[in-house]
Design a protein around this motif. Sequence first.
Motif, short mmCIF file in Angstrom:
data_model
loop_
_atom_site.label_atom_id
_atom_site.label_comp_id
_atom_site.label_asym_id
_atom_site.label_seq_id
_atom_site.Cartn_x
_atom_site.Cartn_y
_atom_site.Cartn_z
N HIS A 295 37.60 41.87 40.06
CA HIS A 295 36.26 41.83 39.82
C HIS A 295 35.93 40.36 39.85
O HIS A 295 34.87 39.98 40.23
CB HIS A 295 36.03 42.50 38.26
CG HIS A 295 34.57 42.36 37.98
ND1 HIS A 295 34.17 41.71 36.83
CD2 HIS A 295 33.50 43.11 38.50
CE1 HIS A 295 33.01 41.98 36.60
NE2 HIS A 295 32.54 42.78 37.63
N GLY A 296 36.81 39.72 39.07
CA GLY A 296 36.66 38.14 39.35
C GLY A 296 36.49 37.44 40.72
O GLY A 296 35.34 36.87 41.07
N SER B 44 34.30 47.00 29.87
CA SER B 44 34.37 46.03 28.95
C SER B 44 34.26 44.67 29.35
O SER B 44 33.99 43.60 28.78
CB SER B 44 36.03 46.20 28.20
OG SER B 44 36.78 45.75 29.27
N ARG B 45 34.11 44.38 30.67
CA ARG B 45 33.71 43.24 31.28
C ARG B 45 32.00 43.14 31.69
O ARG B 45 31.84 42.18 32.22
CB ARG B 45 34.63 43.21 32.78
CG ARG B 45 35.89 42.73 32.57
CD ARG B 45 36.53 42.50 34.09
NE ARG B 45 35.84 41.26 34.72
CZ ARG B 45 36.53 40.15 34.91
NH1 ARG B 45 37.67 39.85 34.25
NH2 ARG B 45 36.06 39.07 35.64
N ASP C 101 27.59 42.64 38.52
CA ASP C 101 27.22 43.40 37.32
C ASP C 101 27.09 44.79 37.93
O ASP C 101 27.09 45.77 37.01
CB ASP C 101 26.12 42.90 36.48
CG ASP C 101 25.35 42.27 37.33
OD1 ASP C 101 25.09 41.05 36.98
OD2 ASP C 101 24.43 43.06 37.93
N GLU D 120 37.96 49.05 31.72
CA GLU D 120 38.18 47.68 32.16
C GLU D 120 36.78 47.12 32.62
O GLU D 120 36.42 46.04 32.16
CB GLU D 120 39.38 47.42 32.91
CG GLU D 120 40.48 47.61 32.48
CD GLU D 120 40.95 46.95 31.01
OE1 GLU D 120 40.55 45.73 31.08
OE2 GLU D 120 41.52 47.52 30.28
N LEU D 121 36.35 47.58 33.49
CA LEU D 121 35.17 47.19 34.09
C LEU D 121 33.91 47.14 33.00
O LEU D 121 33.29 46.04 33.09
CB LEU D 121 34.57 47.80 35.57
CG LEU D 121 35.51 47.73 36.76
CD1 LEU D 121 35.50 48.91 37.73
CD2 LEU D 121 34.95 46.34 37.21
N SER E 48 32.32 38.60 40.45
CA SER E 48 31.94 39.21 38.94
C SER E 48 30.59 39.90 38.80
O SER E 48 29.67 39.76 38.13
CB SER E 48 31.90 38.20 37.74
OG SER E 48 33.15 37.69 37.74
N ALA F 75 44.29 46.57 33.55
CA ALA F 75 43.48 45.50 32.93
C ALA F 75 43.42 44.25 33.83
O ALA F 75 42.49 43.51 33.86
CB ALA F 75 43.82 45.28 31.68
N ASP G 244 40.53 42.35 36.21
CA ASP G 244 40.12 41.34 35.96
C ASP G 244 40.30 40.32 37.25
O ASP G 244 39.26 39.66 37.69
CB ASP G 244 41.30 40.63 35.04
CG ASP G 244 40.52 39.63 34.13
OD1 ASP G 244 39.44 40.03 33.53
OD2 ASP G 244 41.07 38.51 34.01
#
Length: 554
Positions: free
Chosen positions: A257-258, A294-295, A264, A291-292, A262, A250, A254
């Motif tokens: 991806h950030g 959920s983001r 999509d 995780e992706l 970020s 996770a 995070d």
Amino acid sequence: MGAFFDDATTPYRLGLAGMVAGRSDIAWRDRGFLELTDRKKGVALVSGGGSGHEPLHAGFLGEGMLGAVCPGHIFTSPNARQVLEATRAVDDGSGVVHVVKNYTGDVMNFGVAAALAAEEGIRVETVLVGDDVATDLGDGNGDGGGNGDGDGVAGGSGGPGRRGTGATILVEKACGAAAARGAELGVVADVGRNVARRARSIAMSLGGARTPGSAESFSLADDEAEFGVGIHGERGVDRRKRMSVEDAVAEMIDEVHGAAGSPDRVLVLANGLGGIAGLELEAILALACGELESRGARIERTMCGNYITAWDMAGFSLTVLGVDDDLLDLLDAPTSAPAWDAPAPYSGVPEISDGALDDLPAADSGPAQPELSAWVERVLAASDELTELDRKAGDGDFGVNMREALAPFDLPLRGTVGAVLHALGESYLVRAGGTSGAVFGLFFATMGATAGDAESLSDVDLAAVARAGLDAVVELGGAQVGDGTVVDAIEPAVLALEDGGTLADAAHHAATGAEATADRVAGKGRASYVGDAAKGVADPGALVMARFFEALAG
Ligand code: ADP
Ligand code: MG
């Protein structure tokens, strides 16, 4: 010791030889590089770096990916001469793209080679890959666009910047596909820079790399994990008490991806560093996808495998790349490079449940069966010892199989004798694995089918019931007394009962038979593979069967 060779040079030379021996489409050139033979015309890609990251880079030599690869010694960059020779060899006038991972040695040697090639009139563009967020000492603002230095790797404060890791193969693939479609030099390089800008990675491991001739690059206690490790056995940036893998993934997702801005729409790559089991890596991919999602990211493609390794490091890296249709088209394009797996379209992470478990018979109503319950209790209490016996002579799963089958029951077991035996058998067949799952499952299921609906063991013809179980097991596995299996305990007990002996007699014969399995090398089952190593080790299956007849005797 983690390596078969005890110096670093032999596996380097022999390893390259093996790569060439294993493929008909590449050749070793004495000037220090591997080349794709019969390459189609157009912009060519040259990459390289230290060895020890296989299949990177040689595995990505192929039409639609790399044209030449310059391997340095283990974890050492190639020299400028190697790179220059490779560049000369592949250039057909269309120009050459250097794909360079951002390490000082690689950058310098590729840089010198590019300058020398330019003097000879060869057009070279360099794509620098720096995706490892652990080494991002810059503003870390997650703009996904680097820091405006054009290479997208600068670390700020004059440091070397982000290291190049997992994104390298994505850069190589996209550039290679563009080149194969006839794009010109500047376009191919820009495709690569675009991928490098949009990809970020981070790695984690449970220990260092054990390259030949060297000690482990760093070591960790059992309860520690290292975040932000590199691919050369480098220490990470953050040593921690081990957290759950769910939490670790996770946090890693995070971060990457950030840092990738970020995006999509993403491709996610779960990459093994060389010392992680395939199933664990797949599990990590499943977690990363969760995780992706959920983001709020849409996962367009997944990749999972050992692509960019750090020799035998027990770790993995996660790479997130922001994608669009054009980029997906390049990543999906075919290549003959053997180490590239086509990125898989994503269709969600399913819930894996074992439906067969739902309709297993219970043994929780009716008359209690104290003897059978006592046996279950005894086997469960001994499961670690039984596993230890199986570890010595077999593979060490026996106790686990017993627990899987028996632990789910509430004690005392309840039901008619036939129903309880049947429930035990079904549980072995469905819940346990291994030979014992099948053998014990059939044994108990057959006895269950033979025992009828008597409420108490004393009303059952145990000689006939145990005989039926024994015959089924012998028919299944072909074991004879003396082979060191359950049969060594069951058969003497059955013969004693058929001779009119008491249950105590049967138990005594079963125990004697089981103990005797320690004196001979097993003839059937996995213990037979280890030969003399099984000597002196009793067969756990036979012991459990001896305990069974002892329990019946009360
Ligand atoms: P695996 O051998 O698949 O690891 P387990 O460790 O669960 O399976 O079970 C091993 C047990 O199976 C042994 O202790 C032995 O008693 C029993 N076994 C092995 N081969 C046979 C066979 N051919 N017939 C009967 N029982 C067998
Ligand atoms: Mg076993």
